[in-house]
Write an enzyme that holds these catalytic residues in place. Sequence first.
Site, PDB file in Angstrom:
ATOM      1  N   ALA A 158      41.806  39.660  47.216  1.00 16.47           N
ATOM      2  CA  ALA A 158      41.683  40.833  47.712  1.00 16.47           C
ATOM      3  C   ALA A 158      40.105  41.342  47.065  1.00 16.47           C
ATOM      4  O   ALA A 158      40.210  41.206  46.002  1.00 16.47           O
ATOM      5  CB  ALA A 158      42.847  41.712  46.998  1.00 16.47           C
ATOM      6  N   LYS A 159      39.390  41.906  48.001  1.00 18.71           N
ATOM      7  CA  LYS A 159      38.248  42.764  47.368  1.00 18.71           C
ATOM      8  C   LYS A 159      38.436  43.958  46.719  1.00 18.71           C
ATOM      9  O   LYS A 159      38.445  45.035  47.526  1.00 18.71           O
ATOM     10  CB  LYS A 159      37.141  42.717  48.315  1.00 18.71           C
ATOM     11  CG  LYS A 159      35.833  42.969  48.106  1.00 18.71           C
ATOM     12  CD  LYS A 159      34.846  42.914  49.166  1.00 18.71           C
ATOM     13  CE  LYS A 159      33.417  43.322  48.615  1.00 18.71           C
ATOM     14  NZ  LYS A 159      32.637  42.293  47.787  1.00 18.71           N
ATOM     15  N   ALA A 160      39.332  44.090  45.685  1.00 18.04           N
ATOM     16  CA  ALA A 160      39.651  45.303  45.031  1.00 18.04           C
ATOM     17  C   ALA A 160      38.932  45.643  43.893  1.00 18.04           C
ATOM     18  O   ALA A 160      38.322  44.873  43.179  1.00 18.04           O
ATOM     19  CB  ALA A 160      41.041  44.790  44.365  1.00 18.04           C
ATOM     20  N   TYR A 164      36.505  43.906  39.952  1.00 18.99           N
ATOM     21  CA  TYR A 164      35.280  44.062  39.515  1.00 18.99           C
ATOM     22  C   TYR A 164      34.930  44.556  38.030  1.00 18.99           C
ATOM     23  O   TYR A 164      33.717  44.651  37.766  1.00 18.99           O
ATOM     24  CB  TYR A 164      34.489  44.849  40.528  1.00 18.99           C
ATOM     25  CG  TYR A 164      34.101  44.174  41.656  1.00 18.99           C
ATOM     26  CD1 TYR A 164      32.911  43.204  42.068  1.00 18.99           C
ATOM     27  CD2 TYR A 164      35.173  43.860  42.737  1.00 18.99           C
ATOM     28  CE1 TYR A 164      32.862  42.575  43.176  1.00 18.99           C
ATOM     29  CE2 TYR A 164      35.117  43.214  43.678  1.00 18.99           C
ATOM     30  CZ  TYR A 164      33.952  42.449  43.846  1.00 18.99           C
ATOM     31  OH  TYR A 164      33.754  41.515  44.900  1.00 18.99           O
TER      32      TYR A 164
END
Length: 305
Positions: A158-160, A164
């Site tokens: 998941a690019k959550a 980051y």
Amino acid sequence: MAFKEADYIWMNGEFVPWKDAKIHVLSHVVHYGTSVFEGIRAYKTPKGTAIFRLPEHIKRLFNSAKIYRMEIPFTPDELANAMKEAIRKNELESCYIRPLVYRGYNSLGVNPFPCPVEVSIAVWEWGKYLGPEALEKGVDVKISTWNRMAPNTFPATAKAGANYMNSQLVKMEAILDNYVEGIALDINGWVSEGSGENLFLVIDGKLYTPPLGASILAGITRDTVVKLAEEMGIEVTKMMIPREFLYTCDELFFTGSAAEITPISSVDKITVGSGKRGPITERLQKKFFDIVENGNDPYGWLQYV
């Protein structure tokens, strides 16, 4: 890297002036990191402005939202059209596109369900992520002391936004130690990825990249490079990679929507190969940029604005 502000940002179906694109300080996303997003590039081509692999990016955005139980209040087609309209309204020929899905303002507490799911789309001019000279000369990187998240903690595919925070630790450490970027290992010490890029190694003319099980993001530029390499007759293997291979490989490069295809010249002050872009990296770069900048796209990867 600083960027040039555009005029308008799309927020929940309407365009607002860049400086007026605001959320409440008590929005859930501010306190608990409840956001998913994408990074997409649009390129100036002889046929007009074109967005690279837009359907794949939108699919990943919806998958990321699904994992976090966030129901996006727009269809994929509506978001695709909004991105194109944002580019036109801001009169950009090439740009970076940032769709963001986040939990807004309603109540505080870990439970996100009472908070509305909101969407914004920003576009802006953004040059080469790791520097214009990096595409040929490469960048110096270090192995980070920070590992990527363990399986079944944060979902790496998941690019959550919350993921980051880990990337920031990797990036800040690298910068303070006078490197351009850091490479994180996974929880078991296998090579994972950069702070915001996937990795490829070249060994004896063959290409190697960590698998999804190494806590990496399923990169769309990574997938692009795999497809291009296979068509060019370059064997590609997805496997767990030991740290020391980063020192002894013939070539090493990052991939990502922001980084595109950027060679790595050294790791932990150990020179990689010749210390600059290698021949296979250069071949892949030329093929990639021939598609996105010249519009020579037999794959149907470009969507024109």
